[in-house]
Design an enzyme around this catalytic site. Structure first.
Site, PDB file in Angstrom:
ATOM      1  N   SER A 201       2.982  -4.211   7.315  1.00 40.23           N
ATOM      2  CA  SER A 201       1.976  -3.357   7.945  1.00 40.23           C
ATOM      3  C   SER A 201       0.704  -3.503   8.158  1.00 40.23           C
ATOM      4  O   SER A 201       0.562  -3.995   9.076  1.00 40.23           O
ATOM      5  CB  SER A 201       2.108  -1.617   8.230  1.00 40.23           C
ATOM      6  N   ARG A 202       0.002  -4.014   6.557  1.00 38.59           N
ATOM      7  CA  ARG A 202      -1.437  -4.439   6.908  1.00 38.59           C
ATOM      8  C   ARG A 202      -1.378  -5.626   7.699  1.00 38.59           C
ATOM      9  O   ARG A 202      -2.530  -6.219   8.001  1.00 38.59           O
ATOM     10  CB  ARG A 202      -1.935  -4.290   5.264  1.00 38.59           C
TER      11      ARG A 202
ATOM     12  N   TYR B 264      -8.819   2.242   8.128  1.00 35.11           N
ATOM     13  CA  TYR B 264      -7.510   3.190   7.851  1.00 35.11           C
ATOM     14  C   TYR B 264      -6.188   1.826   7.018  1.00 35.11           C
ATOM     15  O   TYR B 264      -6.612   0.419   6.727  1.00 35.11           O
ATOM     16  CB  TYR B 264      -7.092   3.204   9.133  1.00 35.11           C
ATOM     17  N   GLU B 265      -4.767   2.252   7.177  1.00 36.21           N
ATOM     18  CA  GLU B 265      -4.074   1.052   6.485  1.00 36.21           C
ATOM     19  C   GLU B 265      -4.293   1.163   4.846  1.00 36.21           C
ATOM     20  O   GLU B 265      -4.083  -0.182   4.442  1.00 36.21           O
ATOM     21  CB  GLU B 265      -2.717   0.467   7.085  1.00 36.21           C
ATOM     22  N   GLY B 266      -5.416   1.955   4.227  1.00 34.25           N
ATOM     23  CA  GLY B 266      -5.869   1.237   2.861  1.00 34.25           C
ATOM     24  C   GLY B 266      -7.064   0.326   3.137  1.00 34.25           C
ATOM     25  O   GLY B 266      -7.744  -0.219   3.717  1.00 34.25           O
TER      26      GLY B 266
END
Ligand code: COS
Length: 385
Positions: A242-243, A370-372
């Protein structure tokens, strides 16, 4: 590795670019101002088949792959990052199903997700577990042929509007999360599942970001994806896939701000000439263009590599994990830097809401978080070196 766009990808890019310009850009400032979720934008994504781009054809998707998805998110985000997020987050919420569902679950969930009739959200983050996701507290306790979920998730994009949410929980809090997490598909309307506080954000303001509460929420065991203990692996692999979506959103924001700043610098005059003719501004725009294009090449190559991988729970190589994290980190940092410079190019006008670069600069910030966070991406990259 060949990652030049194919004819179909160029057609898709042109289609989404036109759609973004004609239908998404005009309301972007107002949506940001109102900070209300816009179902008309969801409808637009549905009508144009943009939710199903990376879903297999066998389940109603277009099977066009990760690079096509990235191009789509980039074009939408050039004019409205929250609109790009509609598509990127739907993919994020659906990825655990694409990666870990059995055939029965695929048939049950994927066709409505591919058409966009159902929206998906991804519920991982908790008040005490964001970067350190091994600290999950949400609990899933087996009870007959169901699991009882208890816990709170926060900062969940699309959480209040999604039809299904992929939720991570621990089945035995005494064991390390790496070995005992599980992931469940929780359907809207399940008793014990409620939407809590809605967040008032700096950027991507009309996107839905909420808290989700699970209180004795009974979920059938047949909604668990994979086995008990698979959760951490599904979560990591979901994030690997997803990243690039966040990277595409960030890239779009950078490209949109760059485009606007160039047009402005050609129009605006000072000291008897267009400001682009002043080296101070010309060099700034050159740097913005260089970094944006470098970020794009990294992302497109990453997508081209990743879309060849099977979407299942097999292990992926450290090189691929690194490329995914590098794309997210580079594109996020470039978006923040380019949008800040774009505001500077516009001077006082850049600071005013009438001009979109102000919104773009606020929108860019989340892509470093977000997302890490980009610090987590650096940890992931360092581990693979
Ligand atoms: N892809 C696939 N597998 C991965 C992985 C990745 N990117 N990172 C770690 N793993 C695997 C490891 O290989 C290890 O597997 P084994 O137990 O089979 O050896 C397991 O996961 C545990 O790895 P590690 O000990 O490194 O885990 P940590 O708990 O230290 O976590 C990071 C490491 C920082 C990578 C993880 O916590 C993370 O990604 N955090 C950020 C989460 C995030 O994005 N949060 C935002 C959510 S909003 S969507």
């Amino acid at each position: 590795m060949q990652y030049d766009l194919t004819e179909e990808q160029i057609l898709l890019q042109n289609m989404v670019r036109r759609l973004a310009k004609e239908k998404v850009a005009p309301g972007a400032g107002k949506r940001d101002e109102d900070a209300e979720f816009d179902w008309e934008m969801v409808e637009l994504m549905r009508e144009n088949g943009l939710y199903g781009i990376d879903f297999p054809e066998a389940y109603g998707g277009s099977g066009a792959g990760l690079l096509a998805l990235a191009i789509t998110v980039e074009e939408l985000s050039k004019v409205d990052a929250a609109c790009g997020l509609l598509v990127a987050d739907h993919e994020l919420g659906s990825l655990p199903i694409l990666l870990a569902a059995n055939e029965e679950q695929r048939k049950r969930f994927l066709p409505q997700l591919a058409s966009g009739e159902h929206l998906a959200a991804f519920a991982l983050t908790e008040p005490a577990a964001g970067s350190d996701v091994a600290r999950l507290r949400c609990r899933a306790k087996k009870d007959g042929d169901s699991y009882i979920l208890n816990g709170t998730k926060n900062f969940i994009t699309n959480g209040g509007v999604a039809d299904i949410v992929t939720v991570y929980a621990v089945t035995d809090p005494e064991k390390p999360t790496h070995k005992n997490a599980a992931v469940f598909v929780v359907e809207k309307g399940t008793p014990g599942f409620t939407v809590g506080k809605k967040e008032n954000k700096m950027g991507i303001r009309w996107s839905d970001t909420v808290e989700l509460v699970f209180e004795d929420c009974r979920v059938p065991a047949e909604n668990m994806l994979g086995q008990e203990g698979d959760g951490f692996h599904v979560m990591m692999k979901t994030l690997d896939f997803s990243r690039p979506g966040v990277a595409a959103q960030a890239l779009g924001i950078a490209a949109g701000a760059l485009e606007y700043a160039i047009a402005y610098a050609k129009e605006r005059e000072s000291f008897g000439k267009a400001i682009i003719e002043h080296q101070g501004i010309g060099f700034k725009l050159a740097d913005m263009a260089m970094r944006t294009e470098a970020a794009r090449q990294l992302l497109y190559k990453t997508c081209a590599m990743m879309q060849q991988l099977p979407k299942d729970l097999s292990r992926i190589s450290p090189e691929i994990i690194r490329m995914s994290s590098m794309s997210k980190c580079v594109c996020g940092d470039v978006a923040m830097w380019v949008t800040t410079e774009a505001v500077q190019v516009l001077g006082g006008y850049g600071y005013i809401k009438e001009y979109p670069v102000e919104r773009m600069m606020r929108d860019a910030k989340i892509t470093q978080i977000y997302e890490g966070t980009n610090e987590i991406q650096r940890m992931v990259i360092a581990k693979t070196l």
